[in-house]
Design a protein around this motif. Structure first.
Motif, short mmCIF file in Angstrom:
data_model
loop_
_atom_site.label_atom_id
_atom_site.label_comp_id
_atom_site.label_asym_id
_atom_site.label_seq_id
_atom_site.Cartn_x
_atom_site.Cartn_y
_atom_site.Cartn_z
N ILE A 219 -3.62 28.25 -89.96
CA ILE A 219 -3.60 28.50 -88.33
C ILE A 219 -4.60 27.67 -87.51
N LEU A 220 -5.58 27.51 -88.18
CA LEU A 220 -6.71 26.40 -87.32
C LEU A 220 -6.08 25.07 -87.27
N VAL A 221 -5.59 24.64 -88.26
CA VAL A 221 -4.81 23.39 -87.92
C VAL A 221 -3.58 23.44 -86.67
N GLN A 222 -2.85 24.67 -86.63
CA GLN A 222 -2.11 24.80 -85.68
C GLN A 222 -2.69 24.95 -84.37
N LEU A 223 -3.96 25.55 -84.35
CA LEU A 223 -4.67 25.66 -82.86
C LEU A 223 -5.09 24.34 -82.31
N THR A 224 -5.43 23.28 -83.15
CA THR A 224 -5.60 22.07 -82.83
C THR A 224 -4.51 21.30 -82.11
N PHE A 225 -3.42 21.39 -82.96
CA PHE A 225 -2.03 20.83 -82.54
C PHE A 225 -1.64 21.31 -80.97
N ILE A 226 -1.40 22.72 -81.05
CA ILE A 226 -1.07 23.43 -80.04
C ILE A 226 -1.97 22.91 -78.73
N PHE A 227 -3.31 23.05 -78.74
CA PHE A 227 -4.12 22.49 -77.83
C PHE A 227 -3.59 21.29 -77.25
N ALA A 228 -3.34 20.00 -78.02
CA ALA A 228 -2.81 18.98 -77.64
C ALA A 228 -1.47 19.19 -76.99
#
Length: 302
Positions: A219-228
């Motif tokens: 989920i932490l990885v998905q958070l950075t991707f969705i931020f972008a």
């Protein structure tokens, strides 16, 4: 042969080899994360962008929305590092202020999508009865391209900053839900989860204490991707005229408002465009670094 009476026996504490200092798990993870130079450089660039956007009001007291017709469409110079736009406003100053709104939209979207997507994914993966219905809705939403679904939702909700955030949260929640569901399907069948169920542990406590910690890494990885993704999506919606109102100086609205002057003053588009590119690119690279540092199959021993 007897030992000399004045001989001093060596102390065991003095002869013992010094014990190597053990780093904390957090320090080891940070060192592993920044082992690649491109990740460290991207994190530094991203930090500069964030700090500049947050601290610009302390660095400059000028009004980014102040209109000066006599200074319109000035090329970059020592007075105006980024030139001026069609209303005589400092482009570089507006890019710095606009970063507050663009970063806020991206961060709020990422947090909202992660919370809702994680909740839906956990419930869908843990309770088999609702799995089919939830996944049908998620698959139907993911069948639409992100930008088209965002346009439809903003058209229904109305063009405002928080409506754009809400629309983007709805758009990107299915991405997180699928990742959370896949991880929950694996975690729910592990031995310690079965043991907790056998001991009569309440379901909410199992989800909170045993399932949710296992979802932190993906989920932490998905958070950075969705931020972008959210920053790019907001710029696309504003470019199409269905996003944030033009009165709010996001990077997307700055590009949309300067299209008619692109041939005369290209700098009005270059600087906000570079801000979007660098922010999105660095977020993606940092996200890849976080994924590699948390995945035991991909990370390197340090």
């Amino acid at each position: 042969m007897s030992a000399r009476p004045d001989a001093v026996m060596p102390d065991a504490a003095q002869t013992a080899a010094p014990q190597p200092r053990r780093d904390s798990p957090g320090r080891i993870w940070v060192r592993r994360l920044f082992a690649r130079r491109v990740v460290a450089l991207s994190a530094a660039v991203l930090l500069v962008i964030i700090l500049l956007s947050l601290c610009i009001s302390w660095l400059s007291s000028a009004d980014p929305n102040a209109i000066a017709i006599t200074q319109r469409l000035k090329a970059p110079s020592w007075q105006f590092w980024g030139g001026t736009d069609q209303l005589g406003r400092d482009v570089m100053l507006r890019v710095a202020y606009g970063g507050r709104y663009s970063l806020m939209i991206g961060f709020a979207t990422a947090i909202g999508a992660v919370i809702l997507g994680t909740l839906l994914g956990m419930l869908s993966g843990y309770f088999r009865r609702i799995d089919g219905a939830v996944m049908c809705v998620i698959d139907a939403m993911m069948a639409f391209p992100d930008i088209l679904l965002g346009i439809a939702l903003v058209s229904i909700l109305g063009p405002s900053l928080w409506n754009v955030v809400l629309a983007l949260v709805i758009v990107y929640t299915p991405r997180v839900a699928r990742v959370a569901r896949a991880s929950t399907l694996v975690l729910r069948d592990l031995l310690y989860v079965d043991a907790a169920r056998a001991l009569g542990t309440p379901t909410w406590k199992i989800l909170w204490m045993h399932v949710l910690p296992g979802l932190v890494s993906p989920i932490l990885v998905q958070l950075t991707f969705i931020f972008a993704y959210a920053i790019l999506a907001e710029a696309g919606l504003s470019f199409l005229g269905v996003g944030v109102p033009p009165s709010i100086p996001t990077w997307g609205t700055m590009i949309a408002g300067s299209l008619n002057y692109m041939d005369k003053a290209f700098w009005t588009i270059i600087y906000p465009g570079l801000a979007i590119v660098f922010t999105s690119l660095t977020l993606q690279i940092v996200g890849d670094g976080i994924r590699d540092s948390l995945d035991p199959k991909l990370r390197k021993n340090t």
